[in-house]
Write an enzyme that holds these catalytic residues in place. Structure first.
Site, PDB file in Angstrom:
ATOM      1  CE  LYS A  75      44.430 -15.997  18.525  1.00  0.00           C
ATOM      2  NZ  LYS A  75      43.172 -16.708  19.393  1.00  0.00           N
ATOM      3  CB  SER A 150      41.023 -17.738  16.284  1.00  0.00           C
ATOM      4  OG  SER A 150      41.280 -17.672  17.348  1.00  0.00           O
ATOM      5  CB  SER A 174      40.847 -20.242  19.723  1.00  0.00           C
ATOM      6  OG  SER A 174      40.008 -19.679  18.723  1.00  0.00           O
TER       7      SER A 174
HETATM    8  N1  GLN Z   1      36.010 -20.909  16.229  1.00  0.00           N
HETATM    9  C1  GLN Z   1      35.242 -20.262  17.505  1.00  0.00           C
HETATM   10  C2  GLN Z   1      34.820 -18.993  17.131  1.00  0.00           C
HETATM   11  O1  GLN Z   1      34.856 -18.632  15.730  1.00  0.00           O
HETATM   12  C3  GLN Z   1      36.343 -20.221  18.606  1.00  0.00           C
HETATM   13  C4  GLN Z   1      37.188 -19.000  18.519  1.00  0.00           C
HETATM   14  C5  GLN Z   1      38.065 -18.832  19.645  1.00  0.00           C
HETATM   15  O2  GLN Z   1      38.016 -19.632  20.532  1.00  0.00           O
HETATM   16  N2  GLN Z   1      38.529 -17.767  19.943  1.00  0.00           N
HETATM   17  O3  GLN Z   1      34.302 -18.284  17.843  1.00  0.00           O
END
Ligand code: GLN
Length: 473
Positions: A75, A150, A174
């Site tokens: 990532k 994400s 994420s």
């Molecule tokens: N969707 C969550 C956020 O926007 C989780 C994101 C993540 O785990 N990096 O913060």
């Protein structure tokens, strides 16, 4: 032919059924064919092929590491020396890492091959991969739908057979949420199990690095390799790393908790609910004991998570000032103007929103009302969760309330988007390990995930339970 799980691949390598180079080439071809998915921001084709030769040599000499020839995508939040790192953002335009993240270095040390860097929501903020400066990634099961976020592209890479495994980050789900949306395995370890050195910080007291794979065994293997103490991260646990990769299915019977109200809440998609209930029934039939739990504080999870992560993000992202990293506005009249314009032009909408809200939360007048209060709630939730684990071995739930949604439908409604994280944020608020495993598909062929929450540093037991569930299928 590509062997999708490491065990089958390694056997094929050792018996000369395939070579590392042939495998890397096949993945590169697949990436090219599936370019429309928008998974890889950069493919390190030449390097990966050169590395493949070296690893093949080691295999022949019997000196290859635990991950010999495993093809891994990372990532775009993980540092890899001399390679670009942008966190899905324009503000890091042109930035190259000066060192390699500990987790990634450990993969390299075991002879994994890094195939490229993967798209993601900007600074890992999002649940759909729509917040990337590089455009959305498409779900391979249905290209009109999001892959989750994400680490959306990291999940699609595994789903679409573009690499053996991906390394993502999980601050509020994420790794697990996109794994659920894409029908693959996603593991978030206990907070501090894996060093965060070289992970672009979003919310430091929540951030975890985790693998996305085709199999539970591969997730265990990658966890084993990446975990453990590290001189560069003072928050990382000093506890010895268990031999996660030796885990196998067992006949052990466990006590399994689930939040009855959550599964019956109206926000849950009918088929997700049905699949989860069926799974619970199967577990009961297999001899496990089910315990419904009541968790009224569940409604505080999302506010607590978002208040604290925005506060931490506003602080973490203050370093992107146009001086030290990446993008700098060409139009500044003076220093203050340079900061403002660089940040104004470099950050996307979601990130700006969170920086502003985070700064507000931390401002002198509102600090106690929001930040202190959320910290208190975090503690209460942790206590209550610990009390659940006095009665049960695991807490299970669907990974997400719905299957993958259509691109565009939630991006204008932040509340709707935040709800996609309702089941995943719990693990991050309390710092516990959690895994999402596939739980079939809905009538339209969209994957559904099943999530297990385990106890602190109880990864091995959690992985074993995940294998037991898989065996029932
Ligand atoms: N969707 C969550 C956020 O926007 C989780 C994101 C993540 O785990 N990096 O913060």
């Amino acid at each position: 032919m590509i062997y999708q799980t490491y065990d089958t691949y390694r056997k094929a390598l050792l018996s000369n059924q395939t070579t590392v180079s042939a495998t890397v080439k096949s993945f590169i071809d697949n990436i090219e064919i599936n370019k429309d998915l928008n998974v890889f921001l950069e493919v390190y084709a030449e390097e990966a092929l050169a590395q493949a030769e070296i690893v093949q040599e080691k295999i022949i000499n019997g000196t290859a590491g635990k991950l010999a020839g495993m093809v891994v995508g990372i990532k775009d939040v993980l540092a890899y020396k001399n390679h670009s790192l942008q966190s899905g953002s324009k503000i890091l335009d042109g930035f190259k890492s000066q060192f390699t993240a500990t987790a990634i270095q450990r993969l390299l040390d075991e002879d994994a091959i890094i195939i490229g860097r993967q798209n993601c929501d900007e600074f890992a903020m999002g649940s759909s991969n729509e917040n990337s400066a590089f455009g959305p990634t498409l779900n391979f099961a249905d290209k009109t739908r999001v892959p989750g976020g994400s680490s959306g592209a990291s999940a699609v890479a595994v789903q679409a057979n573009l690499c053996h495994a991906s390394i993502g980050s999980d601050t509020g789900g994420s790794v697990r949420q996109p794994a659920g949306f894409c029908g693959v395995v996603g593991l978030k370890p206990t907070y501090s199990r894996i060093s965060r050195w070289g992970l672009a910080a979003y919310a430091s007291s929540f951030d975890c690095i985790g693998p996305i794979t085709n199999s539970i065994e591969d997730a265990a293997l990658l966890l084993e390799v990446m975990s453990g103490s590290d001189q560069y991260d003072s928050t990382v646990s000093q506890l010895p790393v268990e031999d996660y990769s030796s885990v196998s299915a067992s006949e052990k019977k466990y006590t399994i908790g689930y939040f009855e109200d959550a599964i019956n809440s109206e926000g849950i998609d009918y088929e997700v609910k049905k699949r989860t209930e069926d799974k619970l029934e199967e577990l009961k039939k297999a001899g496990h004991t089910l315990v419904p739990l009541s968790f009224p504080k569940m409604k505080y999870l999302l506010p607590t998570y978002y208040i604290l992560t925005m506060a931490e993000a506003s602080s973490n992202l203050s370093r992107y000032d146009g001086i030290r990293y990446g993008y700098r506005t060409p139009k500044a009249a003076n220093l203050e103007d340079l900061y403002k314009k660089t940040r104004g032009e470099g950050f996307g909408k979601e990130v700006k929103k969170r920086i502003m809200l985070g700064s507000f939360i931390l401002s002198a007048d509102y600090y106690d009302a929001y930040y202190t209060k959320a910290q208190r709630v975090r503690k209460l939730v942790k206590k209550e969760t610990e009390s659940f684990f006095e009665k049960v071995d695991f807490i299970v739930s669907p990974t997400t309330p719905t299957p993958a949604f259509k691109i565009g439908v939630k991006s204008t409604d932040p509340m709707e988007m935040f709800l996609a994280d309702i089941f995943t944020v719990h693990a991050n608020v309390v710092g516990l390990p959690s895994i999402s495993i596939p739980n079939g598909k809905n009538a339209n062929g969209l994957p559904i995930g099943f999530q297990i929450l385990g106890t602190e540093f109880g990864e091995k037991k959690m992985l074993e339970f995940a294998l037991n569930i898989q065996k029932i299928n």
